[in-house]
Design a protein around this motif. Structure first.
Motif, mmCIF file in Angstrom:
data_model
loop_
_atom_site.group_PDB
_atom_site.id
_atom_site.type_symbol
_atom_site.label_atom_id
_atom_site.label_comp_id
_atom_site.label_asym_id
_atom_site.label_seq_id
_atom_site.Cartn_x
_atom_site.Cartn_y
_atom_site.Cartn_z
ATOM 1 N N TYR A 1 0.731 -1.254 -0.005
ATOM 2 C CA TYR A 1 -0.060 -0.036 -0.050
ATOM 3 C C TYR A 1 0.833 1.287 0.004
ATOM 4 O O TYR A 1 0.735 2.179 -0.885
ATOM 5 C CB TYR A 1 -1.022 0.048 1.096
ATOM 6 N N LEU A 2 1.788 1.284 0.755
ATOM 7 C CA LEU A 2 2.889 2.593 0.949
ATOM 8 C C LEU A 2 3.477 2.605 -0.181
ATOM 9 O O LEU A 2 3.656 3.780 -0.935
ATOM 10 C CB LEU A 2 3.720 2.380 2.148
ATOM 11 N N GLU A 3 4.031 1.467 -0.959
ATOM 12 C CA GLU A 3 4.804 1.555 -2.144
ATOM 13 C C GLU A 3 3.783 2.182 -3.379
ATOM 14 O O GLU A 3 4.142 2.956 -4.258
ATOM 15 C CB GLU A 3 5.221 0.067 -2.496
ATOM 16 N N GLN A 4 2.518 1.817 -3.138
ATOM 17 C CA GLN A 4 1.455 2.272 -4.397
ATOM 18 C C GLN A 4 1.499 3.884 -4.124
ATOM 19 O O GLN A 4 1.558 4.788 -5.216
ATOM 20 C CB GLN A 4 0.270 1.745 -3.904
ATOM 21 N N LYS A 5 1.279 4.236 -2.973
ATOM 22 C CA LYS A 5 1.271 5.804 -2.739
ATOM 23 C C LYS A 5 2.612 6.381 -2.992
ATOM 24 O O LYS A 5 2.470 7.593 -3.378
ATOM 25 C CB LYS A 5 1.034 5.966 -1.052
ATOM 26 N N GLN A 6 3.721 5.869 -2.669
ATOM 27 C CA GLN A 6 4.889 6.373 -2.904
ATOM 28 C C GLN A 6 5.105 6.377 -4.733
ATOM 29 O O GLN A 6 5.469 7.595 -5.115
ATOM 30 C CB GLN A 6 5.941 5.650 -2.489
ATOM 31 N N LYS A 7 4.696 5.684 -5.415
ATOM 32 C CA LYS A 7 4.776 5.568 -6.731
ATOM 33 C C LYS A 7 3.652 6.725 -7.267
ATOM 34 O O LYS A 7 4.052 7.277 -8.403
ATOM 35 C CB LYS A 7 4.277 4.086 -7.401
ATOM 36 N N ALA A 8 2.611 6.784 -6.669
ATOM 37 C CA ALA A 8 1.663 7.910 -7.139
ATOM 38 C C ALA A 8 2.246 9.595 -7.049
ATOM 39 O O ALA A 8 2.022 10.411 -7.648
ATOM 40 C CB ALA A 8 0.376 7.852 -6.246
ATOM 41 N N PHE A 9 3.079 9.609 -5.675
ATOM 42 C CA PHE A 9 3.882 10.740 -5.272
ATOM 43 C C PHE A 9 5.344 10.513 -5.112
ATOM 44 O O PHE A 9 5.481 10.421 -3.667
ATOM 45 C CB PHE A 9 2.714 11.356 -4.343
ATOM 46 N N PRO A 10 5.879 10.475 -5.763
ATOM 47 C CA PRO A 10 7.467 10.074 -5.553
ATOM 48 C C PRO A 10 8.212 10.951 -4.172
ATOM 49 O O PRO A 10 9.018 10.234 -3.750
ATOM 50 C CB PRO A 10 8.289 10.318 -6.618
ATOM 51 N N ARG A 11 7.545 12.014 -3.991
ATOM 52 C CA ARG A 11 8.197 12.677 -2.716
ATOM 53 C C ARG A 11 8.196 11.896 -1.477
ATOM 54 O O ARG A 11 8.857 12.365 -0.566
ATOM 55 C CB ARG A 11 7.533 14.127 -2.541
ATOM 56 N N PHE A 12 6.967 10.950 -1.555
ATOM 57 C CA PHE A 12 6.895 10.184 -0.207
ATOM 58 C C PHE A 12 7.992 9.266 -0.063
ATOM 59 O O PHE A 12 8.044 8.699 1.276
ATOM 60 C CB PHE A 12 5.442 9.522 -0.485
ATOM 61 N N TYR A 13 8.815 9.004 -0.935
ATOM 62 C CA TYR A 13 9.981 8.148 -0.811
ATOM 63 C C TYR A 13 10.987 8.668 0.172
ATOM 64 O O TYR A 13 11.878 8.109 0.834
ATOM 65 C CB TYR A 13 10.695 7.911 -2.196
ATOM 66 N N PHE A 14 10.806 10.077 0.277
ATOM 67 C CA PHE A 14 11.779 10.705 1.415
ATOM 68 C C PHE A 14 11.394 10.613 3.012
ATOM 69 O O PHE A 14 11.842 11.327 3.677
ATOM 70 C CB PHE A 14 12.035 12.276 0.869
ATOM 71 N N VAL A 15 10.138 10.269 2.962
ATOM 72 C CA VAL A 15 9.459 9.969 4.210
ATOM 73 C C VAL A 15 9.547 8.811 4.723
ATOM 74 O O VAL A 15 9.341 7.573 4.237
ATOM 75 C CB VAL A 15 7.844 10.539 4.386
ATOM 76 N N SER A 16 9.710 8.726 6.186
ATOM 77 C CA SER A 16 9.661 7.251 6.680
ATOM 78 C C SER A 16 8.429 6.598 6.807
ATOM 79 O O SER A 16 7.413 7.241 6.641
ATOM 80 C CB SER A 16 10.196 7.430 8.154
ATOM 81 N N ASN A 17 8.334 5.309 6.678
ATOM 82 C CA ASN A 17 7.031 4.682 6.546
ATOM 83 C C ASN A 17 6.032 4.890 7.734
ATOM 84 O O ASN A 17 4.938 5.146 7.694
ATOM 85 C CB ASN A 17 7.259 2.999 6.622
ATOM 86 N N ALA A 18 6.596 5.053 8.936
ATOM 87 C CA ALA A 18 5.737 5.512 10.114
ATOM 88 C C ALA A 18 5.050 6.948 9.836
ATOM 89 O O ALA A 18 3.823 6.919 10.195
ATOM 90 C CB ALA A 18 6.605 5.555 11.402
#
Length: 125
Positions: free
Chosen positions: A40-57
């Motif tokens: 789920y988190l990977e899906q959100k990160q693909k939709a908005f790549p800036r989320f890759y810079f944020v920890s999963n928590a």
């Protein structure tokens, strides 16, 4: 679990046959949940790549507060460089009017020419 809290010896507590049979099953279910959550988190990160810079928590917290645009102010600095917070319209909190930054030469305010609506999923704003 009540029995486990009554038993003070860990070895005796773990010798319980029911516990020995259920813990591996529970662990397997926990691993399935974790894999689903990571997907789920990977899906959100693909939709908005800036989320890759944020920890999963932190990403989980951001996504869980998606219906409240003001709650995101706490996390803009984690997602974007040099953005402290955004200023919302006083009457309609879903409208973003300005960005406040702290890069380079101190505090900077950038007003939007056209307002930005913070409606829907956070990754879509």
């Amino acid at each position: 679990m009540n029995k486990a809290s009554e038993c003070r010896n860990v070895v005796e507590c773990c010798a319980d046959e029911l516990l020995q049979n259920t813990l591996p099953t529970m662990y397997g279910e926990l691993e399935k949940c974790q894999k689903s959550l990571e997907g789920y988190l990977e899906q959100k990160q693909k939709a908005f790549p800036r989320f890759y810079f944020v920890s999963n928590a932190k990403l989980l917290t951001i996504l869980s507060q998606g219906s409240d645009p003001l709650a995101m102010n706490e996390y803009y600095e984690n997602v974007f460089d040099a953005i402290q917070y955004v200023e919302h319209d006083k009457k309609d909190k879903t409208i973003i009017r300005k960005i406040h930054g702290d890069g380079g030469a101190g505090h900077e305010v950038i007003p939007f020419i056209a307002h930005v609506e913070a409606v829907g999923n956070i990754e879509d704003w």
